[in-house]
Design an enzyme around this catalytic site. Structure first.
Site, PDB file in Angstrom:
ATOM      1  N   GLU A 158      49.766  43.307  83.446  1.00 22.86           N
ATOM      2  CA  GLU A 158      50.238  43.003  82.103  1.00 22.86           C
ATOM      3  C   GLU A 158      50.228  44.241  81.205  1.00 22.86           C
ATOM      4  O   GLU A 158      49.302  45.058  81.261  1.00 22.86           O
ATOM      5  CB  GLU A 158      49.358  41.930  81.460  1.00 22.86           C
ATOM      6  CG  GLU A 158      49.456  40.581  82.143  1.00 22.86           C
ATOM      7  CD  GLU A 158      48.571  39.538  81.487  1.00 22.86           C
ATOM      8  OE1 GLU A 158      48.687  38.369  81.857  1.00 22.86           O
ATOM      9  OE2 GLU A 158      47.761  39.906  80.606  1.00 22.86           O
ATOM     10  N   CYS A 164      34.117  38.458  83.033  1.00 25.18           N
ATOM     11  CA  CYS A 164      33.860  37.865  81.716  1.00 25.18           C
ATOM     12  C   CYS A 164      34.405  36.439  81.693  1.00 25.18           C
ATOM     13  O   CYS A 164      35.574  36.205  82.023  1.00 25.18           O
ATOM     14  CB  CYS A 164      34.505  38.709  80.623  1.00 25.18           C
ATOM     15  SG  CYS A 164      33.872  40.398  80.547  1.00 25.18           S
ATOM     16  N   CYS A 169      37.703  35.331  79.837  1.00 26.91           N
ATOM     17  CA  CYS A 169      38.858  36.199  80.065  1.00 26.91           C
ATOM     18  C   CYS A 169      39.623  35.731  81.293  1.00 26.91           C
ATOM     19  O   CYS A 169      39.043  35.577  82.379  1.00 26.91           O
ATOM     20  CB  CYS A 169      38.390  37.643  80.245  1.00 26.91           C
ATOM     21  SG  CYS A 169      39.703  38.790  80.683  1.00 26.91           S
ATOM     22  N   GLY A 218      41.635  44.800  83.694  1.00 28.39           N
ATOM     23  CA  GLY A 218      40.778  45.747  84.375  1.00 28.39           C
ATOM     24  C   GLY A 218      39.769  46.438  83.475  1.00 28.39           C
ATOM     25  O   GLY A 218      39.837  46.389  82.253  1.00 28.39           O
ATOM     26  N   GLU A 219      38.809  47.080  84.109  1.00 22.57           N
ATOM     27  CA  GLU A 219      37.763  47.856  83.449  1.00 22.57           C
ATOM     28  C   GLU A 219      38.067  49.338  83.667  1.00 22.57           C
ATOM     29  O   GLU A 219      37.947  49.851  84.788  1.00 22.57           O
ATOM     30  CB  GLU A 219      36.400  47.490  84.039  1.00 22.57           C
ATOM     31  CG  GLU A 219      35.262  48.454  83.749  1.00 22.57           C
ATOM     32  CD  GLU A 219      35.063  48.730  82.266  1.00 22.57           C
ATOM     33  OE1 GLU A 219      35.127  49.912  81.876  1.00 22.57           O
ATOM     34  OE2 GLU A 219      34.850  47.761  81.499  1.00 22.57           O
ATOM     35  N   SER A 252      38.543  50.722  76.098  1.00 26.64           N
ATOM     36  CA  SER A 252      37.607  49.607  75.940  1.00 26.64           C
ATOM     37  C   SER A 252      36.882  49.346  77.255  1.00 26.64           C
ATOM     38  O   SER A 252      37.510  49.265  78.313  1.00 26.64           O
ATOM     39  CB  SER A 252      38.361  48.346  75.501  1.00 26.64           C
ATOM     40  OG  SER A 252      37.477  47.241  75.395  1.00 26.64           O
ATOM     41  N   LEU A 285      30.937  43.766  73.506  1.00 28.57           N
ATOM     42  CA  LEU A 285      29.532  43.370  73.429  1.00 28.57           C
ATOM     43  C   LEU A 285      29.378  41.861  73.592  1.00 28.57           C
ATOM     44  O   LEU A 285      28.791  41.385  74.552  1.00 28.57           O
ATOM     45  CB  LEU A 285      28.953  43.844  72.098  1.00 28.57           C
ATOM     46  CG  LEU A 285      27.455  44.079  72.019  1.00 28.57           C
ATOM     47  CD1 LEU A 285      26.985  45.040  73.093  1.00 28.57           C
ATOM     48  CD2 LEU A 285      27.081  44.607  70.638  1.00 28.57           C
ATOM     49  N   HIS A 286      29.830  41.097  72.618  1.00 20.78           N
ATOM     50  CA  HIS A 286      29.930  39.630  72.655  1.00 20.78           C
ATOM     51  C   HIS A 286      28.593  38.897  72.623  1.00 20.78           C
ATOM     52  O   HIS A 286      28.558  37.692  72.378  1.00 20.78           O
ATOM     53  CB  HIS A 286      30.736  39.153  73.870  1.00 20.78           C
ATOM     54  CG  HIS A 286      32.026  39.880  74.057  1.00 20.78           C
ATOM     55  ND1 HIS A 286      32.973  39.963  73.064  1.00 20.78           N
ATOM     56  CD2 HIS A 286      32.517  40.586  75.114  1.00 20.78           C
ATOM     57  CE1 HIS A 286      34.004  40.667  73.502  1.00 20.78           C
ATOM     58  NE2 HIS A 286      33.753  41.064  74.738  1.00 20.78           N
ATOM     59  N   ASN A 326      40.941  33.868  71.958  1.00 28.49           N
ATOM     60  CA  ASN A 326      42.213  33.328  72.422  1.00 28.49           C
ATOM     61  C   ASN A 326      41.883  32.281  73.487  1.00 28.49           C
ATOM     62  O   ASN A 326      41.334  32.631  74.538  1.00 28.49           O
ATOM     63  CB  ASN A 326      43.081  34.422  73.050  1.00 28.49           C
ATOM     64  CG  ASN A 326      44.056  35.022  72.071  1.00 28.49           C
ATOM     65  OD1 ASN A 326      44.391  34.403  71.066  1.00 28.49           O
ATOM     66  ND2 ASN A 326      44.519  36.225  72.358  1.00 28.49           N
ATOM     67  N   CYS A 348      44.379  38.750  77.470  1.00 29.27           N
ATOM     68  CA  CYS A 348      44.308  39.480  78.734  1.00 29.27           C
ATOM     69  C   CYS A 348      44.365  38.540  79.939  1.00 29.27           C
ATOM     70  O   CYS A 348      43.530  37.647  80.091  1.00 29.27           O
ATOM     71  CB  CYS A 348      43.018  40.300  78.765  1.00 29.27           C
ATOM     72  SG  CYS A 348      42.893  41.363  80.196  1.00 29.27           S
TER      73      CYS A 348
END
Length: 359
Positions: free
Chosen positions: A96, A120, A123, A166-167, A198, A222-223, A297, A340
């Site tokens: 994406e 996550c 996500c 992705g990370e 990020s 963080l979250h 979202n 995402c």
């Protein structure tokens, strides 16, 4: 004709391209001539590489390729400001890319992996798992793809955020090679301050980034402000506890002399209370930090919902008492699955439903 295993020119940094051409007997002038054709003139085929020496062009045709990303699916938000692309790679994988238009500027959110291993829970990409890392050319290719869209309407790209699938720090080498291409003065020539990476908090990657000369912005997802709360939302938190993560963030901030952005997805009843805000404020107090507050979202497979507007305001008010600035990130493209991994998941569900059932 180049083989499927031939080098993708877009995977190469300018020094690497120079090394390739040097092996064929061509010097820096020819390297820079080719580089400019790729990134300034946006050549997409060998036929468009006019002006090169015939012998160099012959070698390029025989031993390299110009890897291109193809549009597999695209969606436009009802307000016209968000354009989400599902791009197909050479091996059939899809990723994406999101183009967001703001007043007088355009921002693109790009992917660094096909899928993601971080898991996550809220996500859509995290629910997919990791298929593979993207190559530098596949990361940069998203920028080139979007640039062609913008050029057709006379627009220019201003900001790049590595916040897609992705990370980035899990694919460190390829991501940083792509960043080097983006900022190259003879190529796309983007200012590092217009690039934001990020991460969920890959501590070794944050420390390595601090030690290297790439002055891009860093955002940390963080979250949760306690290990237990964070690990429940971001499983990577079990590997890198908050004390290690915050030490790495302070190291980065002090070494690079840059503010760190912390991402906080607000989920109703999970991490949006005054108590959560106080814990976060205490964690960040004294740091050069800024919190991006992001109402969730909604995602298929996760039953959480976005916080109410009054809860968002109250959360920010508490942070302000700790002198921690915050901004509510405007949600874009909710009507087109712009979160995402959401478009990819939606397209794959539709494809499965359209497959004929066996007798």
């Amino acid at each position: 004709m180049p083989s499927d295993t031939s080098a993708n020119l877009y995977d190469l940094t300018r020094p690497a391209l120079g090394a390739l051409l040097s092996g064929w007997g061509f010097g820096p002038y020819h390297r820079d001539q080719l580089w400019t054709a790729l990134y300034r003139r946006h050549a997409t085929t060998f036929d468009e590489l006019d002006g090169l020496k015939p012998e160099l062009l012959r070698m390029l045709r025989e031993h390299t390729r110009l890897g291109q990303l193809a549009t597999h699916h695209e969606s436009f938000s009802s307000d016209g400001f968000t354009h989400k692309l599902l791009l197909r790679l050479d091996d059939g994988q899809t990723i994406e890319t999101v183009l967001m238009r703001f007043k007088g500027r355009a921002t693109v959110c790009i992917s660094t992996q096909a899928g993601c291993a971080m898991g996550c829970v809220f996500c859509a990409t995290g629910q997919m798992g990791l298929s593979r890392h993207l190559t530098p050319g596949e990361i940069v290719g998203q920028i080139l793809h979007v640039n062609r869209i913008l050029r057709a309407s006379g627009e220019t790209l201003r900001n790049v955020v590595l916040m897609g699938m992705g990370e980035p720090l899990h694919n460190y080498e390829h991501t940083m090679s792509a960043v080097d291409v983006l900022v190259d003065a003879l190529g796309l020539a983007m200012g590092p301050r217009f690039i934001t990476l990020s991460t969920v908090g890959v501590v070794p990657g944050i420390r390595r980034l601090a030690d290297e000369e790439r002055p891009i912005h860093l955002a940390v997802s963080l979250h949760g402000a306690t290990d237990a709360e964070r690990a429940a939302l971001v499983p990577a938190g079990r590997r890198w506890p908050l004390d290690e993560l915050m030490d790495a963030c302070r190291y980065y901030s002090e070494k690079r002399k840059r503010r760190i952005f912390f991402e906080w997805t607000l989920i109703s009843g999970r991490n949006d209370t005054a108590e959560h805000a106080h814990t976060l404020g205490q964690l960040l107090r004294g740091m050069d930090a800024h919190v991006n507050v992001i109402p969730l979202n909604p995602t298929v497979g996760y039953d959480g919902g976005p916080s109410r507007p009054e809860s968002v305001r109250a959360f920010q008010d508490v942070l302000a008492t700790y002198d921690v600035p915050s901004t509510v990130r405007q949600r874009r493209g909710i009507d087109i699955d712009a979160g995402c991994g959401q478009l990819k998941a939606t397209v794959e569900r539709r494809s499965r439903r359209s497959l004929p059932t066996s007798a």
